[in-house]
Design a protein around this motif. Structure first.
Motif, mmCIF file in Angstrom:
data_model
loop_
_atom_site.group_PDB
_atom_site.id
_atom_site.type_symbol
_atom_site.label_atom_id
_atom_site.label_comp_id
_atom_site.label_asym_id
_atom_site.label_seq_id
_atom_site.Cartn_x
_atom_site.Cartn_y
_atom_site.Cartn_z
ATOM 1 N N ILE A 81 0.855 -1.201 0.000
ATOM 2 C CA ILE A 81 0.000 0.000 0.000
ATOM 3 C C ILE A 81 0.883 1.240 0.000
ATOM 4 O O ILE A 81 1.642 1.487 0.939
ATOM 5 C CB ILE A 81 -0.958 0.016 1.204
ATOM 6 C CG1 ILE A 81 -1.808 -1.258 1.210
ATOM 7 C CG2 ILE A 81 -1.858 1.254 1.143
ATOM 8 C CD1 ILE A 81 -2.747 -1.370 2.397
ATOM 9 N N HIS A 82 0.792 1.973 -1.091
ATOM 10 C CA HIS A 82 1.587 3.180 -1.303
ATOM 11 C C HIS A 82 0.790 4.360 -0.749
ATOM 12 O O HIS A 82 -0.253 4.718 -1.299
ATOM 13 C CB HIS A 82 1.809 3.277 -2.821
ATOM 14 C CG HIS A 82 2.439 4.524 -3.331
ATOM 15 N ND1 HIS A 82 3.684 4.549 -3.891
ATOM 16 C CD2 HIS A 82 1.976 5.796 -3.418
ATOM 17 C CE1 HIS A 82 3.969 5.770 -4.302
ATOM 18 N NE2 HIS A 82 2.950 6.553 -4.019
ATOM 19 N N LEU A 83 1.240 4.892 0.372
ATOM 20 C CA LEU A 83 0.540 6.027 0.966
ATOM 21 C C LEU A 83 1.063 7.310 0.323
ATOM 22 O O LEU A 83 2.210 7.701 0.546
ATOM 23 C CB LEU A 83 0.796 6.094 2.475
ATOM 24 C CG LEU A 83 0.415 4.875 3.321
ATOM 25 C CD1 LEU A 83 0.787 5.136 4.780
ATOM 26 C CD2 LEU A 83 -1.069 4.564 3.203
ATOM 27 N N GLU A 84 0.219 7.958 -0.432
ATOM 28 C CA GLU A 84 0.641 9.152 -1.157
ATOM 29 C C GLU A 84 1.043 10.272 -0.195
ATOM 30 O O GLU A 84 0.322 10.577 0.749
ATOM 31 C CB GLU A 84 -0.497 9.617 -2.089
ATOM 32 C CG GLU A 84 -0.182 10.856 -2.896
ATOM 33 C CD GLU A 84 1.092 10.734 -3.728
ATOM 34 O OE1 GLU A 84 1.291 9.703 -4.377
ATOM 35 O OE2 GLU A 84 1.899 11.682 -3.696
ATOM 36 N N SER A 85 2.212 10.851 -0.462
ATOM 37 C CA SER A 85 2.708 12.045 0.259
ATOM 38 C C SER A 85 2.647 11.913 1.782
ATOM 39 O O SER A 85 2.456 12.900 2.488
ATOM 40 C CB SER A 85 1.907 13.285 -0.158
ATOM 41 O OG SER A 85 1.988 13.485 -1.539
ATOM 42 N N LYS A 134 9.371 11.807 -8.073
ATOM 43 C CA LYS A 134 8.477 11.593 -6.926
ATOM 44 C C LYS A 134 7.840 10.198 -6.827
ATOM 45 O O LYS A 134 8.523 9.232 -6.571
ATOM 46 C CB LYS A 134 7.454 12.703 -6.891
ATOM 47 C CG LYS A 134 8.166 14.058 -6.728
ATOM 48 C CD LYS A 134 7.293 15.179 -6.312
ATOM 49 C CE LYS A 134 6.799 15.101 -4.914
ATOM 50 N NZ LYS A 134 5.801 16.164 -4.692
ATOM 51 N N THR A 135 6.532 10.100 -7.055
ATOM 52 C CA THR A 135 5.888 8.788 -6.905
ATOM 53 C C THR A 135 6.601 7.722 -7.737
ATOM 54 O O THR A 135 6.861 6.621 -7.260
ATOM 55 C CB THR A 135 4.405 8.844 -7.330
ATOM 56 O OG1 THR A 135 3.697 9.656 -6.401
ATOM 57 C CG2 THR A 135 3.783 7.472 -7.356
ATOM 58 N N SER A 136 6.926 8.071 -8.973
ATOM 59 C CA SER A 136 7.526 7.066 -9.854
ATOM 60 C C SER A 136 8.914 6.667 -9.360
ATOM 61 O O SER A 136 9.320 5.517 -9.486
ATOM 62 C CB SER A 136 7.585 7.570 -11.289
ATOM 63 O OG SER A 136 8.436 8.689 -11.400
ATOM 64 N N GLY A 148 5.186 5.322 3.001
ATOM 65 C CA GLY A 148 4.897 6.664 2.491
ATOM 66 C C GLY A 148 5.866 6.945 1.363
ATOM 67 O O GLY A 148 7.052 6.632 1.467
ATOM 68 N N ASP A 149 5.391 7.518 0.258
ATOM 69 C CA ASP A 149 6.282 7.634 -0.907
ATOM 70 C C ASP A 149 7.274 8.788 -0.801
ATOM 71 O O ASP A 149 8.418 8.680 -1.219
ATOM 72 C CB ASP A 149 5.513 7.665 -2.232
ATOM 73 C CG ASP A 149 4.609 8.875 -2.417
ATOM 74 O OD1 ASP A 149 4.296 9.561 -1.422
ATOM 75 O OD2 ASP A 149 4.211 9.134 -3.573
ATOM 76 N N HIS A 150 6.836 9.920 -0.247
ATOM 77 C CA HIS A 150 7.726 11.093 -0.144
ATOM 78 C C HIS A 150 7.037 12.159 0.677
ATOM 79 O O HIS A 150 5.886 11.967 1.098
ATOM 80 C CB HIS A 150 8.090 11.637 -1.527
ATOM 81 C CG HIS A 150 6.896 11.844 -2.411
ATOM 82 N ND1 HIS A 150 5.993 12.868 -2.229
ATOM 83 C CD2 HIS A 150 6.419 11.123 -3.461
ATOM 84 C CE1 HIS A 150 5.038 12.788 -3.135
ATOM 85 N NE2 HIS A 150 5.264 11.731 -3.891
ATOM 86 N N TYR A 151 7.688 13.294 0.848
ATOM 87 C CA TYR A 151 7.107 14.387 1.633
ATOM 88 C C TYR A 151 5.791 14.859 1.025
ATOM 89 O O TYR A 151 5.567 14.758 -0.180
ATOM 90 C CB TYR A 151 8.092 15.559 1.706
ATOM 91 C CG TYR A 151 8.403 16.143 0.347
ATOM 92 C CD1 TYR A 151 7.615 17.153 -0.194
ATOM 93 C CD2 TYR A 151 9.459 15.649 -0.421
ATOM 94 C CE1 TYR A 151 7.874 17.667 -1.453
ATOM 95 C CE2 TYR A 151 9.717 16.156 -1.687
ATOM 96 C CZ TYR A 151 8.920 17.157 -2.193
ATOM 97 O OH TYR A 151 9.165 17.651 -3.441
HETATM 98 MN MN MN Z 1 3.559 10.747 -4.770
#
Ligand code: MN
Ligand code: GP9
Length: 708
Positions: A255-259, A301-303, A479-482
């Protein structure tokens, strides 16, 4: 009419006519064939005018020819060639919902072999309009309705037209970059480039980029690969005996939690937890969590996060690896390894359009079997925000695809609702949750969408338990990034119990922590580890939990549970963090206290060694990816991925076909459940679920401004 006839019988008139006609044809493609997404007024205006600049430049080349027997053929040749380019893109778009890259056109691309024989079936009645004008012009010339003008324009005037075109192009790029910062630098989506700059500019830009890639790759040699391998081999960290294989054979749910940043975990606002469910997971006995885990993304970022997690290599120093190299690179990624070593089926669920971050192409090289993108969901009306389907709906509406996947499966959910600008319809907001009052709307709204994301995970977990999947799975949450950029961190300071006046680069670096949790139901050795690590370390860690050895692969990360794991976290900027020191822009801080440190000679040496390690790691990862060195390396038992084996249409029908073929041997949840669907087990409080959709089922992309 006569006047017009006279006008087009002059060279300037003929030129102007062609410019206007080509403009009209491009607008025809924009409105009927391409789906450029919803637009604001400004975006609409940019799209409307963008065909003009390049058309003027291209056709003005004809104006330099003095004799009419050169002028007319040359200008018509450019006109026809540009029409061919536009039309090929129209046909291509109908098949792939994407634009043609130079690599595709030249047959260099491994992902899409270009247009096939069946492409003819993709023609449409209105296609006539792309060609009719050419026939009419030629006929009018033949019957002398358009007369050849023997008077040449003079180089000065010709140059004036070219200059107007170049000026217009410059203006176009400027306005586009202003409205969509880093449009070209990040190249997150070809659709956006066409939307802002048009097909010609996109093709030109792509040509430059592919030339660069081509020349880098041409010079690559096997010995460069060996250098990389030597480095990753020397860093290899052997698995932790206690944990090796404890999740063997289980489904993997990522599960990729965005930002999503680590500071949200256990955070209370006005006495209320922001993410109560994730907090409970974080402290659960079956969760192996990390408190000093950092994201390592760059502009992609996400990628970049996806690449780090699934290939254990870094993204690029500029732009997105997925977007720039993803079409052709050789990957030895999680989906391929798991399918080949342990028979996993693999899928991605994501509520945005497939072309974003070039996923539609890259996933094929990663060997993902299924990609359920926005086209698989009802994303109409209030069901989506800027980046696609709302999270609660993504998890709920994916069940019908998930339950037909053969087990064990490796699936990835990429959430989107907690993305800048953190917008949420009021009906989705939990009225019992009150957010901060910092005066910075980004910060205040961030907690609201993070709270929403927490609720959607909670609903999904309830389903996993009810359906029985829970016990058979390992769930990876990260979490993917800030989400709050450095420029806004000062507004965050008070919420974190710090003062904005004493805020430093060190504080910014510390905020790059994101959550990482491995939830392994049924085990009870879980705890919060304080080991330092980054996204590049996830793949070897996960594979070891699944009992799959990693020694043979080229991976820059190492198992976080291993006693041999080096706790040096490299950021893409070449800054770094270790348990002892943190380096930002060359300043060394104590990681514990945040104070700058005066280094003794000996300390200086060890700090320099860290920097050298980080530089080497990033350089070698870049060389591996930029030169596509993995094509020279086939790990033991690895079968090279062939992108053309993958196709993401009709995913559900394909799943069902496999189910049918396997009969009683089918291991999908649906089959195990006596051929009954489990969708009724899902419960969500998403208000949109009961709304019938009224508007068209197209993704609503409403100017999702980037926040970096
Ligand atoms: Mn992202
Ligand atoms: C888009 C989503 C967002 O599909 O993954 O990407 P980001 O802007 O975070 O890189």
């Amino acid at each position: 009419m006569k006047k017009l006839g006279r006008f087009v019988s002059t060279r300037t008139g003929f030129f102007a006519m062609l410019v206007v006609l080509f403009w009209a044809k491009t607008l025809l493609a924009y409105t009927t064939d391409f789906n450029l997404g919803d637009t604001s007024f400004i975006e609409g205006a940019i799209t409307f005018f963008n065909p003009l600049a390049t058309t003027i430049i291209l056709l003005s080349i004809g104006l330099y020819f003095k004799r009419s027997r050169f002028f007319y053929p040359v200008i018509m040749m450019f006109y026809v060639a540009n029409t061919v380019l536009l039309y090929l893109n129209v046909i291509y778009y109908r098949e792939f919902t994407d634009f043609m890259t130079v690599a595709t056109m030249t047959g260099y691309s491994k992902v899409n072999q270009g247009l096939s024989g069946s492409s003819l079936a993709l023609t449409n009645v209105h296609d006539l309009f792309y060609w009719l004008d050419i026939v009419v012009i030629l006929l009018l010339m033949l019957f002398k309705k358009i007369k050849f003008d023997p008077r040449a324009l003079g180089h000065r005037l010709a140059f004036a037209f070219t200059s107007i075109g170049i000026l217009a192009l410059g203006l176009n790029i400027m306005v586009a970059e202003f409205s969509r910062p880093q449009l070209l630098g990040r190249t997150f989506d070809r659709t956006y480039i066409v939307k802002y700059l048009g097909v010609d500019t996109f093709t030109g830009y792509d040509l430059l980029k592919s030339q660069h890639t081509y020349s880098m790759r041409k010079s690559a040699t096997k010995s460069q690969l060996e250098k990389v391998k030597k480095f990753t081999d020397s860093n290899y960290a052997k698995p932790n005996d206690k944990l090796y294989g404890i999740a063997k054979g289980r489904n993997v749910i990522v599960i990729h939690l965005e930002s999503f940043q680590q500071f949200l975990i256990d955070r209370k606002i006005n006495g209320q937890e922001v993410t109560p469910f994730l907090n409970s997971l974080y402290h659960s006995k079956s969760t192996y969590a990390f408190s000093n885990f950092f994201h390592q993304v760059g502009q992609g970022k996400t990628s970049d996060a996806e690449n780090l997690l699934e290939t254990s290599t870094f993204g690029l120093s500029q732009g997105s690896l997925f977007a720039t190299l993803g079409n052709d690179n050789t990957f030895e990624a999680a989906p391929a390894i798991l399918e080949q070593r342990a028979g996993y089926s693999t899928a991605v669920f994501h509520g945005n359009v497939a072309s974003f971050w070039n996923r539609n192409n890259v996933y094929k090289n990663l060997a993902y079997q299924y990609f359920f993108d926005a086209s698989y969901y009802d994303t109409s009306g209030d069901k989506s925000t800027g980046y696609g389907l709302k999270d609660k709906l993504l998890f709920a509406d994916s069940v019908k695809y998930l339950e037909h996947l053969q087990q064990p499966f490796y699936v990835k959910y990429i959430t989107v609702t907690n993305h800048f600008p953190y917008e949420l319809d009021s009906e989705d907001k939990d009225s019992s949750f009150t957010t901060t009052n910092t005066g910075n709307t980004t910060v205040d709204d961030y907690f609201v969408t993070a709270h929403y994301l927490d609720q959607s995970i909670k609903e999904f977990f309830a389903y996993l338990k009810k359906s029985g999947l829970y016990k058979k799975s390992i769930i990876v949450i990260y979490g993917d990034h800030y989400g709050i950029s450095n420029s806004e961190n000062k507004s965050l300071a008070s919420v974190l119990g710090k003062s904005s006046s004493s805020w430093t680069d060190y504080d910014n670096a510390m905020l790059q922590r994101v959550p990482l949790m491995f939830i392994i139901p049924g085990t009870n050795q879980g705890k919060v580890y304080s080991t330092y690590g980054g996204e590049v370390d996830v793949l070897p860690t996960l594979l070891h939990l699944l009992g799959i050895s990693t020694k043979r692969y080229i991976m820059f990360g190492t198992d976080l549970f291993s006693s041999q794991h080096k706790q040096v976290v490299a950021f893409r900027s070449r800054d770094w963090v270790t348990p002892k020191y943190t380096s930002v822009n060359g300043t060394i801080y104590s990681t514990k206290t945040g104070k700058t440190v005066k280094l003794s000679k000996k300390q200086k040496k060890s700090v320099e060694a860290y920097q050298e390690f980080v530089n080497k790691e990033l350089n070698l990862s870049d060389s591996l990816n930029e030169k596509n060195l993995l094509r020279f390396y086939t790990p033991k038992g690895f079968t090279k991925v062939n992108a053309s084996d993958y196709n993401y249409s009709n995913g559900l029908a394909k799943e069902k076909k496999i189910e049918k073929k396997k009969g009683t041997k089918s291991t999908s949840l649906y089959s195990e459940n006596g051929n009954k669907s489990t969708t009724s087990l899902y419960s969500t409080d998403a208000p949109e679920i009961n709304h019938s959709s009224t508007s068209s089922n197209r993704i609503k992309i409403t100017n999702p401004d980037s926040n970096n």
